[in-house]
Write an enzyme that holds these catalytic residues in place. Structure first.
Site, PDB file in Angstrom:
ATOM      1  N   ASP A  36       0.845  -1.199   0.000  1.00 47.69           N
ATOM      2  CA  ASP A  36       0.000   0.000   0.000  1.00 47.69           C
ATOM      3  C   ASP A  36       0.878   1.246   0.000  1.00 47.69           C
ATOM      4  O   ASP A  36       1.986   1.236   0.531  1.00 47.69           O
ATOM      5  CB  ASP A  36      -0.903  -0.036   1.247  1.00 47.69           C
ATOM      6  CG  ASP A  36      -2.052   0.942   1.145  1.00 47.69           C
ATOM      7  OD1 ASP A  36      -2.304   1.488   0.053  1.00 47.69           O
ATOM      8  OD2 ASP A  36      -2.706   1.178   2.181  1.00 47.69           O
ATOM      9  N   ASN A  38       1.371   3.399  -2.892  1.00 49.38           N
ATOM     10  CA  ASN A  38       1.918   3.846  -4.186  1.00 49.38           C
ATOM     11  C   ASN A  38       1.404   5.241  -4.550  1.00 49.38           C
ATOM     12  O   ASN A  38       2.152   6.080  -5.050  1.00 49.38           O
ATOM     13  CB  ASN A  38       1.495   2.895  -5.325  1.00 49.38           C
ATOM     14  CG  ASN A  38       2.080   1.510  -5.176  1.00 49.38           C
ATOM     15  OD1 ASN A  38       2.921   1.284  -4.329  1.00 49.38           O
ATOM     16  ND2 ASN A  38       1.624   0.588  -6.004  1.00 49.38           N
ATOM     17  N   ARG A  40       0.244   7.669  -2.557  1.00 51.71           N
ATOM     18  CA  ARG A  40       0.806   8.725  -1.698  1.00 51.71           C
ATOM     19  C   ARG A  40       2.262   9.007  -2.071  1.00 51.71           C
ATOM     20  O   ARG A  40       2.713  10.141  -2.092  1.00 51.71           O
ATOM     21  CB  ARG A  40       0.724   8.310  -0.221  1.00 51.71           C
ATOM     22  CG  ARG A  40      -0.595   8.686   0.419  1.00 51.71           C
ATOM     23  CD  ARG A  40      -0.876   7.921   1.660  1.00 51.71           C
ATOM     24  NE  ARG A  40      -1.308   6.562   1.343  1.00 51.71           N
ATOM     25  CZ  ARG A  40      -1.519   5.627   2.258  1.00 51.71           C
ATOM     26  NH1 ARG A  40      -1.315   5.885   3.532  1.00 51.71           N
ATOM     27  NH2 ARG A  40      -1.939   4.438   1.895  1.00 51.71           N
ATOM     28  N   TRP A  41       2.980   7.938  -2.423  1.00 53.03           N
ATOM     29  CA  TRP A  41       4.391   8.098  -2.819  1.00 53.03           C
ATOM     30  C   TRP A  41       4.477   8.999  -4.054  1.00 53.03           C
ATOM     31  O   TRP A  41       5.322   9.886  -4.132  1.00 53.03           O
ATOM     32  CB  TRP A  41       4.967   6.709  -3.121  1.00 53.03           C
ATOM     33  CG  TRP A  41       6.435   6.644  -3.366  1.00 53.03           C
ATOM     34  CD1 TRP A  41       7.408   6.440  -2.436  1.00 53.03           C
ATOM     35  CD2 TRP A  41       7.101   6.755  -4.631  1.00 53.03           C
ATOM     36  NE1 TRP A  41       8.645   6.415  -3.039  1.00 53.03           N
ATOM     37  CE2 TRP A  41       8.478   6.603  -4.388  1.00 53.03           C
ATOM     38  CE3 TRP A  41       6.671   6.961  -5.937  1.00 53.03           C
ATOM     39  CZ2 TRP A  41       9.437   6.660  -5.405  1.00 53.03           C
ATOM     40  CZ3 TRP A  41       7.616   7.018  -6.955  1.00 53.03           C
ATOM     41  CH2 TRP A  41       8.985   6.868  -6.686  1.00 53.03           C
ATOM     42  N   HIS A  53       2.716   3.390  -8.996  1.00 58.51           N
ATOM     43  CA  HIS A  53       2.564   1.952  -9.261  1.00 58.51           C
ATOM     44  C   HIS A  53       3.797   1.393  -9.973  1.00 58.51           C
ATOM     45  O   HIS A  53       4.239   0.280  -9.707  1.00 58.51           O
ATOM     46  CB  HIS A  53       1.303   1.694 -10.092  1.00 58.51           C
ATOM     47  CG  HIS A  53       0.031   2.058  -9.373  1.00 58.51           C
ATOM     48  ND1 HIS A  53      -0.194   1.737  -8.052  1.00 58.51           N
ATOM     49  CD2 HIS A  53      -1.093   2.704  -9.781  1.00 58.51           C
ATOM     50  CE1 HIS A  53      -1.394   2.188  -7.679  1.00 58.51           C
ATOM     51  NE2 HIS A  53      -1.956   2.778  -8.714  1.00 58.51           N
ATOM     52  N   SER A  81      -7.104  -5.783  -5.775  1.00 56.75           N
ATOM     53  CA  SER A  81      -8.254  -6.375  -5.084  1.00 56.75           C
ATOM     54  C   SER A  81      -9.500  -6.280  -5.961  1.00 56.75           C
ATOM     55  O   SER A  81      -9.539  -5.496  -6.919  1.00 56.75           O
ATOM     56  CB  SER A  81      -8.503  -5.623  -3.768  1.00 56.75           C
ATOM     57  OG  SER A  81      -8.981  -4.328  -4.045  1.00 56.75           O
ATOM     58  N   ARG A  87     -11.764   1.710  -9.120  1.00 51.93           N
ATOM     59  CA  ARG A  87     -10.915   2.895  -9.334  1.00 51.93           C
ATOM     60  C   ARG A  87     -11.175   3.480 -10.729  1.00 51.93           C
ATOM     61  O   ARG A  87     -11.740   2.801 -11.589  1.00 51.93           O
ATOM     62  CB  ARG A  87      -9.446   2.497  -9.192  1.00 51.93           C
ATOM     63  CG  ARG A  87      -9.110   2.155  -7.762  1.00 51.93           C
ATOM     64  CD  ARG A  87      -7.624   2.111  -7.513  1.00 51.93           C
ATOM     65  NE  ARG A  87      -7.403   1.875  -6.093  1.00 51.93           N
ATOM     66  CZ  ARG A  87      -6.256   2.020  -5.475  1.00 51.93           C
ATOM     67  NH1 ARG A  87      -5.184   2.396  -6.155  1.00 51.93           N
ATOM     68  NH2 ARG A  87      -6.139   1.792  -4.181  1.00 51.93           N
ATOM     69  N   LEU A 147      11.017 -20.576  -4.449  1.00 48.38           N
ATOM     70  CA  LEU A 147       9.989 -19.735  -3.819  1.00 48.38           C
ATOM     71  C   LEU A 147       8.701 -19.872  -4.611  1.00 48.38           C
ATOM     72  O   LEU A 147       8.728 -19.889  -5.845  1.00 48.38           O
ATOM     73  CB  LEU A 147      10.426 -18.263  -3.853  1.00 48.38           C
ATOM     74  CG  LEU A 147       9.395 -17.236  -3.358  1.00 48.38           C
ATOM     75  CD1 LEU A 147       9.305 -17.275  -1.828  1.00 48.38           C
ATOM     76  CD2 LEU A 147       9.771 -15.812  -3.782  1.00 48.38           C
ATOM     77  N   GLU A 223       1.235 -13.300  12.438  1.00 48.54           N
ATOM     78  CA  GLU A 223       1.769 -12.140  13.153  1.00 48.54           C
ATOM     79  C   GLU A 223       1.661 -10.936  12.222  1.00 48.54           C
ATOM     80  O   GLU A 223       1.918 -11.059  11.011  1.00 48.54           O
ATOM     81  CB  GLU A 223       3.243 -12.378  13.517  1.00 48.54           C
ATOM     82  CG  GLU A 223       3.456 -13.490  14.512  1.00 48.54           C
ATOM     83  CD  GLU A 223       2.873 -13.165  15.885  1.00 48.54           C
ATOM     84  OE1 GLU A 223       2.949 -12.002  16.308  1.00 48.54           O
ATOM     85  OE2 GLU A 223       2.318 -14.085  16.521  1.00 48.54           O
TER      86      GLU A 223
END
Ligand code: FPP
Length: 259
Positions: A36, A38, A40-41, A53, A81, A87, A147, A223
């Site tokens: 989360d 992108n 604001r950056w 983005h 999402s 958007r 991975l 966690e």
């Protein structure tokens, strides 16, 4: 975000941290990230949201490599999402174009690094082109052993849970399942993440204290690590730092620890 120059103070810091977490305790098997911040950056730089983005895509590259280096088995990234379809169309198109660019740019590297990509989410809501690109990436990286990277795209956890309930109900109607056989394990096996252990660690960037319809079932005992860092600024050091902090948490799974 580029990789630190070998031998520089940054690469030493990062390899020291990596060494520390590798010897400091259990590495979380599954790390999930809500990427989360992108927008604001970009705003801080007076640039359009799509600029953020694009910078976020560079952070994805760095964090995927770092997770593999740390020995994480599964990394799940919340890339888009179901709510994100709401958007402005130009931003949605830009995000889809970015996913396709990511596939083109990274497919060889991901395969070379032993990363197996999966997509979790409602693939049939994607345009045929984006869907083909994602499916091509999944195919191209199949068998990667270092991975497993789950890209959550057009993902909504409530929809995932409803779909699982529907499939179980269908099996009951077909007569291949009786309701008493439905338990947590069987329910989990009907989610997108059937092959994965539950996340041990959830990271959310940009400081928001929400789970935003992400892996609601799977996060039961994860966690939580919320950092004010905006996603485009999130580096391998931040990931290693979050893992380091995780290693010092006392996980009780609702029990008390023997003294
Ligand atoms: C949330 O920031 C971020 C997204 C909705 C998109 C995430 C996409 C990427 C990181 C890049 C592409 C991904 C891959 C896997 C290649 P926001 O726009 O909600 O930021 P804000 O809250 O500051 O407005």
């Amino acid at each position: 975000m580029t990789n630190p120059v070998p031998g520089s103070i940054f690469s030493r810091m990062s390899s020291d941290l990596l060494q520390q977490i590798r010897t400091g305790g259990e590495i979380p098997r599954h790390v999930a990230i809500i990427m989360d911040g992108n927008g604001r950056w970009a705003r801080q730089r007076n640039r359009p949201r799509t600029f953020g983005h694009r910078a976020g895509m560079r952070a994805v590259r760095e964090v995927v490599e770092a997770a593999a280096d740390a020995g994480v088995e599964v990394l799940t990234l919340y890339a888009f999402s179901q709510e994100n379809w709401g958007r402005p169309p130009a931003e949605v198109s830009a995000l889809m174009a970015l996913l396709e660019l990511y596939v083109r740019r990274e497919r060889e590297d991901l395969r070379g690094k032993g990363v197996e990509v999966h997509m979790i989410g409602e693939a049939d809501q994607l345009s045929p082109r984006t869907r083909r690109a994602m499916e091509g990436l999944v195919e191209h990286t199949r068998g990667g052993k270092r991975l497993r990277l789950n890209l959550a795209i057009s993902y909504g956890s409530r929809t995932e849970i409803v779909n699982a309930a529907r499939r179980l109900a269908e099996r009951v109607l077909e007569g291949t399942l009786v309701p008493g056989e439905i338990d947590e394990a069987l329910f989990s096996a009907h989610l997108y993440t059937a092959r994965d252990p539950d996340p041990d660690l959830l990271i959310r960037t940009s400081g928001e204290m929400r789970v935003s319809n992400f892996m609601l079932w799977q996060l039961a005992y994860a966690e939580l690590h919320v950092t004010p860092v905006l996603w485009p600024d999130f580096t391998r050091e931040h990931l290693f730092g979050a893992i380091h902090e995780y290693q010092h948490r006392e996980r009780r799974f609702g029990r008390v620890l023997a003294s």
